[in-house]
Design a protein around this motif. Structure first.
Motif, PDB file in Angstrom:
ATOM      1  N   ALA A  94     -22.409   0.261 -40.204  1.00 30.30           N
ATOM      2  CA  ALA A  94     -23.191   0.888 -41.270  1.00 30.30           C
ATOM      3  C   ALA A  94     -24.568   1.350 -40.782  1.00 30.30           C
ATOM      4  CB  ALA A  94     -23.359  -0.098 -42.429  1.00 30.30           C
ATOM      5  N   MET A  95     -25.011   0.867 -39.646  1.00 25.60           N
ATOM      6  CA  MET A  95     -26.319   1.252 -39.111  1.00 25.60           C
ATOM      7  C   MET A  95     -26.122   2.093 -37.857  1.00 25.60           C
ATOM      8  SD  MET A  95     -27.340  -2.552 -37.589  1.00 25.60           S
ATOM      9  CE  MET A  95     -29.055  -2.279 -37.702  1.00 25.60           C
ATOM     10  N   THR A  96     -27.151   2.796 -37.442  1.00 27.83           N
ATOM     11  CA  THR A  96     -27.039   3.609 -36.236  1.00 27.83           C
ATOM     12  C   THR A  96     -26.921   2.717 -35.007  1.00 27.83           C
ATOM     13  OG1 THR A  96     -29.418   3.714 -35.796  1.00 27.83           O
ATOM     14  CG2 THR A  96     -28.486   5.421 -37.281  1.00 27.83           C
ATOM     15  N   PHE A  97     -26.382   3.281 -33.945  1.00 31.18           N
ATOM     16  CA  PHE A  97     -26.284   2.529 -32.697  1.00 31.18           C
ATOM     17  C   PHE A  97     -27.681   2.139 -32.217  1.00 31.18           C
ATOM     18  CE2 PHE A  97     -26.301   2.087 -28.131  1.00 31.18           C
ATOM     19  CZ  PHE A  97     -25.249   1.210 -27.929  1.00 31.18           C
ATOM     20  N   GLU A  98     -28.640   3.044 -32.345  1.00 31.18           N
ATOM     21  CA  GLU A  98     -30.009   2.769 -31.891  1.00 31.18           C
ATOM     22  C   GLU A  98     -30.609   1.596 -32.657  1.00 31.18           C
ATOM     23  OE1 GLU A  98     -28.746   6.682 -30.698  1.00 31.18           O
ATOM     24  OE2 GLU A  98     -28.832   5.798 -32.708  1.00 31.18           O
ATOM     25  N   ASP A  99     -30.397   1.564 -33.963  1.00 28.81           N
ATOM     26  CA  ASP A  99     -30.917   0.445 -34.752  1.00 28.81           C
ATOM     27  C   ASP A  99     -30.220  -0.866 -34.371  1.00 28.81           C
ATOM     28  OD1 ASP A  99     -32.709   2.062 -36.094  1.00 28.81           O
ATOM     29  OD2 ASP A  99     -31.478   2.243 -37.902  1.00 28.81           O
ATOM     30  N   PHE A 100     -28.917  -0.778 -34.159  1.00 30.20           N
ATOM     31  CA  PHE A 100     -28.181  -1.987 -33.800  1.00 30.20           C
ATOM     32  C   PHE A 100     -28.624  -2.508 -32.437  1.00 30.20           C
ATOM     33  CE2 PHE A 100     -24.639  -4.093 -31.658  1.00 30.20           C
ATOM     34  CZ  PHE A 100     -24.459  -5.157 -32.524  1.00 30.20           C
ATOM     35  N   SER A 101     -28.692  -1.628 -31.441  1.00 27.77           N
ATOM     36  CA  SER A 101     -29.090  -2.095 -30.104  1.00 27.77           C
ATOM     37  C   SER A 101     -30.520  -2.629 -30.132  1.00 27.77           C
ATOM     38  CB  SER A 101     -28.923  -0.998 -29.050  1.00 27.77           C
ATOM     39  OG  SER A 101     -29.738   0.120 -29.333  1.00 27.77           O
ATOM     40  N   GLY A 102     -31.396  -2.003 -30.928  1.00 22.55           N
ATOM     41  CA  GLY A 102     -32.760  -2.520 -31.081  1.00 22.55           C
ATOM     42  C   GLY A 102     -32.755  -3.913 -31.675  1.00 22.55           C
ATOM     43  N   TRP A 103     -31.869  -4.156 -32.641  1.00 22.78           N
ATOM     44  CA  TRP A 103     -31.738  -5.485 -33.227  1.00 22.78           C
ATOM     45  C   TRP A 103     -31.269  -6.498 -32.182  1.00 22.78           C
ATOM     46  CZ3 TRP A 103     -27.326  -8.554 -34.004  1.00 22.78           C
ATOM     47  CH2 TRP A 103     -27.526  -9.704 -34.779  1.00 22.78           C
TER      48      TRP A 103
END
Length: 195
Positions: A94-103
């Protein structure tokens, strides 16, 4: 599944995710020293591996790659499926890959101190080199497969994984689309049981 598939399955639970990330690196004798949620993450990692190995979709994909990779076919499938997960990201997350990898990089920074001393540098090195980004390109996957080739004790032919990816992409993508919702449901059940 390799690191990316594992981590997406335990998102958004930080301590379970750090345990899941380090699951293959933690020795059984180190388990009692972990925080309960981190230990749960390690156990979830192991359960995901067992579930994945037994899943009919994954067994079929492993069978397709076995002629080239022999006993290492399951490992090749794991890495290649993480690449396919990035190319089909919107279907699974549900979130972008960039947001997920940042998390993920944030939880490594915040919680790697929960891991044994001998494991911590490896996990922090993965973050430092932003290893999740390797899964986004064929060149990155080739690098991952080459590193696996160098560590393999038996002939593996991991470096031929890109040819497998090109040859079997539709089947691999469809296999992931069929398998991953099952994995997410299985993981959610494990997390619900632990709470």
């Amino acid at each position: 599944m390799n690191f990316l598939g594992h981590l997406l399955a335990t998102h958004p639970h930080p301590l379970r995710s750090i345990g899941n990330l380090a699951g293959d690196m933690i020795r059984n004798r180190e388990l009692p020293d972990l925080a309960p949620a981190v230990m749960e993450g390690v156990m979830i990692h192991r359960a995901i591996d067992t579930f994945t190995d037994a899943h009919p979709e994954i067994r079929q994909l492993v069978g397709q790659l076995r002629p080239v990779h022999g006993k290492y076919a399951p490992v090749a499938v794991d890495v290649i499926l993480d690449f396919i997960l990035t190319t089909d990201w919107e279907h699974h997350a549900a979130m972008t890959f960039e947001d997920f990898s940042g998390w993920v990089y944030f939880i490594v920074d915040e919680h790697s101190n929960q891991l044994p001393d001998r494991v911590r540098p490896r996990v922090q090195g993965m973050r430092k080199h932003q290893w999740l980004d390797q899964y986004r390109t064929k060149a990155g996957i080739y690098n991952v497969l080459q590193r696996l080739d160098q560590r393999a004790r038996f002939p593996s032919r991991f470096a031929e994984g890109l040819a497998d990816l090109d040859q079997h992409y539709p089947a691999l993508r469809q296999g992931l689309r069929s398998f991953y919702p099952d994995l997410r449901a299985f993981t959610r059940h494990l997390i619900d049981q632990a709470q």
